[in-house]
Motif scaffolding. Structure first.
Motif, PDB file in Angstrom:
ATOM      1  N   HIS A 116      -5.496   9.032   2.652  1.00  0.00           N
ATOM      2  CA  HIS A 116      -5.820   7.727   3.238  1.00  0.00           C
ATOM      3  C   HIS A 116      -6.253   6.782   2.127  1.00  0.00           C
ATOM      4  O   HIS A 116      -7.414   6.381   2.039  1.00  0.00           O
ATOM      5  CB  HIS A 116      -6.923   7.862   4.286  1.00  0.00           C
ATOM      6  CG  HIS A 116      -6.577   8.773   5.415  1.00  0.00           C
ATOM      7  ND1 HIS A 116      -5.735   8.396   6.444  1.00  0.00           N
ATOM      8  CD2 HIS A 116      -6.954  10.051   5.686  1.00  0.00           C
ATOM      9  CE1 HIS A 116      -5.615   9.401   7.305  1.00  0.00           C
ATOM     10  NE2 HIS A 116      -6.332  10.416   6.858  1.00  0.00           N
ATOM     11  N   GLN A 117      -5.320   6.428   1.264  1.00  0.00           N
ATOM     12  CA  GLN A 117      -5.649   5.613   0.107  1.00  0.00           C
ATOM     13  C   GLN A 117      -6.125   4.234   0.552  1.00  0.00           C
ATOM     14  O   GLN A 117      -5.478   3.576   1.361  1.00  0.00           O
ATOM     15  CB  GLN A 117      -4.432   5.488  -0.808  1.00  0.00           C
ATOM     16  CG  GLN A 117      -4.010   6.821  -1.397  1.00  0.00           C
ATOM     17  CD  GLN A 117      -2.875   6.679  -2.386  1.00  0.00           C
ATOM     18  OE1 GLN A 117      -2.738   5.652  -3.039  1.00  0.00           O
ATOM     19  NE2 GLN A 117      -2.057   7.712  -2.502  1.00  0.00           N
ATOM     20  N   GLY A 118      -7.260   3.835   0.018  1.00  0.00           N
ATOM     21  CA  GLY A 118      -7.812   2.543   0.379  1.00  0.00           C
ATOM     22  C   GLY A 118      -8.188   2.443   1.843  1.00  0.00           C
ATOM     23  O   GLY A 118      -8.338   1.344   2.376  1.00  0.00           O
ATOM     24  N   GLY A 119      -8.372   3.586   2.529  1.00  0.00           N
ATOM     25  CA  GLY A 119      -8.679   3.567   3.953  1.00  0.00           C
ATOM     26  C   GLY A 119      -7.457   3.350   4.821  1.00  0.00           C
ATOM     27  O   GLY A 119      -7.575   3.162   6.035  1.00  0.00           O
ATOM     28  N   SER A 120      -6.290   3.415   4.211  1.00  0.00           N
ATOM     29  CA  SER A 120      -5.048   3.169   4.932  1.00  0.00           C
ATOM     30  C   SER A 120      -4.229   4.451   4.969  1.00  0.00           C
ATOM     31  O   SER A 120      -4.753   5.534   5.171  1.00  0.00           O
ATOM     32  CB  SER A 120      -4.278   2.029   4.251  1.00  0.00           C
ATOM     33  OG  SER A 120      -3.078   1.732   4.924  1.00  0.00           O
TER      34      SER A 120
END
Length: 487
Positions: free
Chosen positions: A112-116
Motif C-alpha cells: 500500500h505505497q503512500g497509503g494507496s
C-alpha cells in the motif's frame, strides 16, 4: 463600415452573440433537462472533518484535519508500524519481530505505497507482492461439498518464506508458489469510431512447493486496494447499507446489490462484509489483523494461529523458534495501527468548480453509475470515535456485491460472494494515483491502466452503464473522466 451605419437590429444581434460567447464555458453547467441546473461546485471535503488539510501529489498518508492531540500522535506512531519492515523472530526488536514463516510482504506499505495501491506485477514469472492470489472453492463444488481451508495452500498463496542461518532446522520453510502473468490485447471502438485497447490478464501458478492445487479450488487474483478513508467506511451504519440491498431486483432497475454475510472473528458472530475485494471482512479491525496474519505472517489475538497447512511441516517447525510466548503483535500495537488506519484522511476534491467536472457528474448519474457507486452518506452518530462519527462523506460506493460479468469473473467463492461478484470500490481520491504512485491501476486485479479502461471492463449488472458510456461523444467521455479524476 461606420458605427452610424449599423442598424439597431444588428447591434442587438451582436450583443446577444457576445453574451453567448462569454457564457459558452457555462453551457456545460446546464442539465440536458433545461429545468435542472448543475450546482456551482463539487463537495470540496469528501471526508467531512476527516478530509486532509491540503492536496498532496506525493502521498495519501496524512491524518484527517479534525484529528488532533493524542489521536494525531497515535496516528503517526501507528504509521511507523505500517511502514517499517517486520523481521524474523527472535530478534532484539521484540515489537517488530515474528515475520512469516510464510508471507507475501515484510510490511504493510510494501503493498500500500503512500497509503494507496502497490506497484503492479511485471509480465512473466515472478514472486508477486502487491498482487496476491487468494484461493477459493468454485461455485459448483461449493454447492455440493462443504469447503474448508484444509487443502495444501490454505486461503492464500504466500510466495515467500523466512530463511535461517543457524542449524536448528534441517530445512527452512519454502514459499508456496511463483506467479506467471501474461496479457492478451483486446481491441474495441466507441460509437464515434475512436479506438481503444484493453488488456486481459492470464494467471498461472508455477513452482508449486506443496503439490497441485486441489480439485475444485480456483485462484483469485487481488491487487492491493486503497486504504485511505477506511475509518469512515467503517463508520457507515449497517442500517444505511442494508437499506440499499435489493438482491432480487424488486425495483426492476437491473441492479441487484447484496451484502456478504461473513464471520465476525472480532465479536464471535456474523456480520455484514464491507472490507476486502469480495467483502470478506465486516470491520476495519478484522481487515487489519487478517492482513497481519495472512500477508506478513504476524499472529494476533483475533487470528492467533500461524497460517501453516498440514502438509507444510517446515512452516510449523519454524513457527516454534520465534520465542514468543503468546501472539506476535499484542493488542496495544494493534490499537496503534488501528489509530493510523481509522484516521487516514481522504484527499480534498480537485478543481471542484470545473464546469467539465460538473457536467461529468451529471453524466455519472445519467449513465446509472450512482446506482452502485452511492455518492454520499452521513456516518453513524454513535460510532465510538468522534472524529469519524456524524460526518457527511462522499465515497461513491455502496460496499455491496454486484455481478460484474464473465469478463471480470475469477470463478472463486468467498463467503457468499460468487465467482462473478465483486464489492463496489470507493472512488474518492483515485484520480491522484498516477501522481502519487507513478502509475495508476484499477479494478480488483489491477488490469485496467486507466479509469477509462476500468469503465470499459464493466459487465454483468454494470453492462448497461458501460454501453451508454461507449455511446458518448469524445467531449462527454472527457467530462465524465474529469469528474472521476476530481472527486
Amino acid at each position: 463600415m461606420k458605427f452610424s451605419q449599423i442598424s439597431p437590429n444588428a447591434i442587438a444581434t451582436a450583443v446577444v452573440a457576445a453574451i453567448a460567447a462569454l457564457s459558452a464555458g457555462q453551457a456545460m453547467a446546464k442539465s440536458d433537462d433545461a429545468s435542472t441546473a448543475l450546482p456551482a461546485s463539487l463537495p470540496t471535503k469528501p471526508g467531512g472533518g476527516m478530509t486532509m488539510k491540503r492536496i498532496s501529489t506525493r502521498s495519501y498518508i496524512f491524518p484527517g484535519e479534525s484529528v488532533k492531540g493524542k489521536a494525531k500522535l497515535d496516528f503517526w506512531t501507528g504509521f511507523s508500524l505500517f511502514r517499517d519492515p517486520w523481521v524474523i523472530a527472535p530478534s532484539s526488536t521484540k515489537d517488530r519481530d515474528g515475520l512469516g514463516p510464510l508471507f507475501n510482504a515484510r510490511s504493510c506499505v510494501a503493498c500500500h505505497q503512500g497509503g494507496s495501491r502497490g506497484k503492479m506485477s511485471q509480465h512473466g514469472e515472478h514472486l508477486p507482492t502487491s498482487l496476491l492470489i487468494r484461493l477459493g472453492p468454485i461455485a459448483d463444488r461449493y454447492a455440493t461439498e462443504k469447503y474448508t481451508d484444509g487443502h495444501n495452500y490454505g486461503g492464500q498463496i504466500q510466495p515467500r518464506a523466512i530463511k535461517f542461518n543457524h542449524g536448528r532446522l534441517e530445512k527452512s520453510p519454502v514459499g508456496e508458489a511463483w506467479l506467471n502473468l501474461s496479457y492478451k490485447t483486446i481491441d474495441g471502438e466507441y460509437a464515434d469510431g475512436t479506438p481503444y485497447q484493453l488488456q486481459k490478464p492470464s494467471y498461472q501458478l508455477t513452482r508449486l512447493a506443496y503439490g497441485e492445487i486441489s480439485e475444485g479450488i480456483a485462484p483469485s487474483p487481488r491487487f492491493s486496494p486503497n486504504v485511505f478513508g477506511a475509518g469512515l467506511l467503517d463508520a457507515i451504519s449497517e442500517q444505511d447499507l442494508l437499506a440499499q440491498e435489493d438482491a432480487d431486483d424488486t425495483n426492476g432497475d437491473g441492479i441487484s446489490p447484496r451484502y456478504n454475510r461473513v464471520a465476525d472473528h472480532v465479536n464471535g458472530s456474523k456480520g455484514v462484509g464491507r472490507f476486502g475485494l469480495k467483502a470478506k471482512h465486516p470491520s476495519l479491525k478484522q481487515q487489519v489483523v487478517a492482513a497481519f496474519r495472512d500477508d506478513i505472517g504476524i499472529t494476533n489475538n483475533v487470528f492467533p494461529q500461524e497460517s501453516c497447512e498440514p502438509a507444510q511441516l517446515e512452516c510449523f517447525a519454524a513457527s516454534k523458534l520465534g520465542g514468543h510466548t503468546s501472539v506476535e503483535i499484542p493488542d496495544k500495537l494493534v490499537n496503534l495501527v488501528m489509530a493510523f488506519s481509522q484516521h487516514l484522511g481522504v484527499p480534498p476534491t480537485r478543481n471542484p468548480q470545473s464546469l467539465r467536472a460538473l457536467k461529468g457528474r451529471q453524466l455519472f448519474n445519467q449513465l446509472g453509475c450512482a446506482s452502485c457507486h452511492t455518492p454520499s452518506y452521513t456516518t453513524a452518530s454513535n460510532y465510538p470515535d468522534n472524529n469519524l462519527a456524524n460526518q457527511t462523506i462522499w465515497p461513491y460506493t455502496n460496499l455491496a456485491l454486484h455481478d460484474m460479468g464473465e469478463g471480470l469473473a475469477d470463478g472463486a467463492m468467498e463467503g457468499q460472494a460468487t465467482g462473478r461478484e465483486w464489492r463496489t470500490p470507493p472512488l474518492w481520491g483515485i484520480g491522484l494515483q498516477q501522481a502519487v504512485l507513478g502509475e495508476a491501476r484499477y479494478l480488483h486485479d489491477g488490469r485496467a491502466r486507466s479509469i477509462e479502461e476500468a469503465v470499459l471492463w464493466h459487465g454483468g449488472e454494470a453492462r448497461p452503464a458501460q454501453q451508454k458510456f461507449k455511446q458518448l461523444s469524445a467531449q462527454e467521455r472527457n467530462a465524465l473522466l474529469t469528474f472521476l479524476h476530481s472527486i
